[in-house]
Design a protein around this motif. Structure first.
Motif, PDB file in Angstrom:
ATOM      1  N   VAL A  43       0.827  -1.198   0.000  1.00  0.00           N
ATOM      2  CA  VAL A  43       0.000   0.000   0.000  1.00  0.00           C
ATOM      3  C   VAL A  43       0.868   1.257   0.000  1.00  0.00           C
ATOM      4  O   VAL A  43       0.570   2.242  -0.690  1.00  0.00           O
ATOM      5  CB  VAL A  43      -0.964   0.003   1.201  1.00  0.00           C
ATOM      6  N   LEU A  44       1.957   1.227   0.759  1.00  0.00           N
ATOM      7  CA  LEU A  44       2.860   2.373   0.810  1.00  0.00           C
ATOM      8  C   LEU A  44       3.424   2.704  -0.567  1.00  0.00           C
ATOM      9  O   LEU A  44       3.483   3.881  -0.963  1.00  0.00           O
ATOM     10  CB  LEU A  44       4.009   2.101   1.783  1.00  0.00           C
ATOM     11  N   ALA A  45       3.827   1.698  -1.311  1.00  0.00           N
ATOM     12  CA  ALA A  45       4.373   1.930  -2.654  1.00  0.00           C
ATOM     13  C   ALA A  45       3.337   2.606  -3.541  1.00  0.00           C
ATOM     14  O   ALA A  45       3.651   3.554  -4.278  1.00  0.00           O
ATOM     15  CB  ALA A  45       4.833   0.601  -3.265  1.00  0.00           C
ATOM     16  N   ASN A  46       2.098   2.130  -3.489  1.00  0.00           N
ATOM     17  CA  ASN A  46       1.027   2.765  -4.255  1.00  0.00           C
ATOM     18  C   ASN A  46       0.791   4.198  -3.795  1.00  0.00           C
ATOM     19  O   ASN A  46       0.603   5.110  -4.610  1.00  0.00           O
ATOM     20  CB  ASN A  46      -0.279   1.969  -4.106  1.00  0.00           C
ATOM     21  N   LEU A  47       0.797   4.386  -2.476  1.00  0.00           N
ATOM     22  CA  LEU A  47       0.522   5.706  -1.916  1.00  0.00           C
ATOM     23  C   LEU A  47       1.582   6.716  -2.335  1.00  0.00           C
ATOM     24  O   LEU A  47       1.262   7.852  -2.724  1.00  0.00           O
ATOM     25  CB  LEU A  47       0.443   5.610  -0.396  1.00  0.00           C
ATOM     26  N   GLN A  94       6.536   7.655   9.622  1.00  0.00           N
ATOM     27  CA  GLN A  94       7.977   7.420   9.484  1.00  0.00           C
ATOM     28  C   GLN A  94       8.303   6.807   8.130  1.00  0.00           C
ATOM     29  O   GLN A  94       9.310   7.163   7.483  1.00  0.00           O
ATOM     30  CB  GLN A  94       8.453   6.503  10.609  1.00  0.00           C
ATOM     31  N   MET A  95       7.470   5.890   7.678  1.00  0.00           N
ATOM     32  CA  MET A  95       7.692   5.249   6.377  1.00  0.00           C
ATOM     33  C   MET A  95       7.594   6.261   5.236  1.00  0.00           C
ATOM     34  O   MET A  95       8.396   6.243   4.302  1.00  0.00           O
ATOM     35  CB  MET A  95       6.691   4.107   6.190  1.00  0.00           C
ATOM     36  N   LEU A  96       6.618   7.180   5.327  1.00  0.00           N
ATOM     37  CA  LEU A  96       6.444   8.180   4.279  1.00  0.00           C
ATOM     38  C   LEU A  96       7.520   9.252   4.323  1.00  0.00           C
ATOM     39  O   LEU A  96       7.867   9.836   3.284  1.00  0.00           O
ATOM     40  CB  LEU A  96       5.060   8.821   4.390  1.00  0.00           C
ATOM     41  N   PHE A 100       9.255  11.874   1.373  1.00  0.00           N
ATOM     42  CA  PHE A 100       8.826  13.269   1.261  1.00  0.00           C
ATOM     43  C   PHE A 100       9.438  14.095   2.390  1.00  0.00           C
ATOM     44  O   PHE A 100       9.574  13.606   3.521  1.00  0.00           O
ATOM     45  CB  PHE A 100       7.292  13.368   1.310  1.00  0.00           C
ATOM     46  N   SER A 101       9.760  15.350   2.086  1.00  0.00           N
ATOM     47  CA  SER A 101      10.446  16.200   3.056  1.00  0.00           C
ATOM     48  C   SER A 101       9.526  17.221   3.722  1.00  0.00           C
ATOM     49  O   SER A 101       9.992  18.069   4.476  1.00  0.00           O
ATOM     50  CB  SER A 101      11.601  16.942   2.373  1.00  0.00           C
ATOM     51  N   VAL A 102       8.211  17.148   3.473  1.00  0.00           N
ATOM     52  CA  VAL A 102       7.266  18.074   4.094  1.00  0.00           C
ATOM     53  C   VAL A 102       6.681  17.436   5.355  1.00  0.00           C
ATOM     54  O   VAL A 102       6.755  16.212   5.531  1.00  0.00           O
ATOM     55  CB  VAL A 102       6.123  18.448   3.120  1.00  0.00           C
TER      56      VAL A 102
END
Length: 296
Positions: A43-47, A94-96, A100-102
């Motif tokens: 799901v993370l990869a898709n997100l 944490q995974m995201l 991403f840096s925001v």
């Protein structure tokens, strides 16, 4: 000040991502099946892909994620949601942050919807707003002066686990006889199968009720009664100025809304009966994703 933010609605069935303006307008939106059974990494990869595609060349100030609870909004961790089986202790923020840096914020999906309705929807002009999502499950969010009340561990508003029918039916990891177990869309479908022998879920119960089928009407009235008990409990605990109801069940509000209002009034102090205000959600299916974009 950034003009745009990203809102994510991570549900048990659908995964939605939107680019949202500072005024709450959805500029671009993508949606696909969550396929949560394939695990958080899938799901993370898709997100990540969906966020990058939705953002495009636009600068964004933050990413907000609404997700079924229970979860820990203070540390950005998904705990053990009944609607995401197997998602235990998932550090989604944490995974995201590796991609991403925001700033990234995680909160309960009902809280996100509550924030959107309070700031941009049916709750505008009200000082205290209690939002209830009445759908596959039941959840809630409480907004005071435009700010979410989250509670000490972030569990405020988890009304789906409120015990309504002691020693009643147990759904997933909730209490036996919890509100979600006896009044949600899932519960309506389960009881419809048990009492009417149907397999079309809550939608079929509503369809039969529209046709005047007495047993189907009785199933809906029982669900309304249980939800009214829960709402009366909330009235007597925190006395919100307005309740706002959203979610899939409210798509058939002509069958349940007026009955719910009357029943709630019957469960509160007589001096409160004329003060109970319940409104249908104004943002409907968009409340969750807009509210996620408003999370800070």
């Amino acid at each position: 000040m950034f003009k745009h933010t990203i809102g994510v609605d991570l549900g048990g069935t659908n995964l939605r991502v939107a680019l949202v303006s500072e005024s709450g307008r959805i500029i671009k939106e993508l949606s696909r099946k969550t396929e949560a059974n394939k695990g958080p990494d899938f799901v993370l990869a898709n997100l990540v892909e969906m966020i990058k595609t939705t953002q495009g060349d636009n600068e964004v100030g933050s990413i907000g994620i609404g997700c079924p609870g229970p979860l820990d909004p203070y540390h950005g961790v998904i705990l053990s949601p009944p609607n995401l089986p197997g998602w235990d202790e998932v550090p989604l923020v944490q995974m995201l942050e590796q991609h991403f840096s925001v700033p990234i914020v995680l909160d309960n999906d009902a809280n996100a919807a509550a924030l959107a309705e309070a700031k941009l929807g049916a709750g505008v002009g009200h000082q205290s707003v209690y939002y209830i999502t009445w759908s596959t499950g039941i959840g809630g969010g409480f907004v005071i002066d435009g700010k979410l009340f989250k509670g000490a561990q972030g569990y405020a508003g988890e009304i789906g686990n409120m015990i309504i029918q002691p020693k009643g039916y147990q759904h997933a990891n909730l209490n036996a006889g919890a509100l979600e177990a006896v009044a949600s869309g899932t519960a309506i479908g389960r009881i419809g199968k048990l009492k009417l022998g149907i397999s079309g879920g809550a939608e079929e119960v509503f369809r039969l009720a529209e046709q005047g089928q007495i047993e189907a009407i009785a199933i809906l009235e029982e669900a309304v009664d249980y939800l009214a008990m829960g709402m009366a409990n909330i009235v007597h605990c925190i006395n919100p100025e307005v309740f706002i109801l959203g979610g899939g069940v409210m798509q058939s509000k002509e069958l349940v809304f007026e009955k719910l209002l009357d029943t709630v009034r019957g469960y509160v102090y007589p001096t409160l009966q004329d003060q109970i205000l319940i409104k249908p959600a104004a943002l409907e299916t968009k409340a969750g994703i807009i509210g996620a974009a408003l999370l800070r």
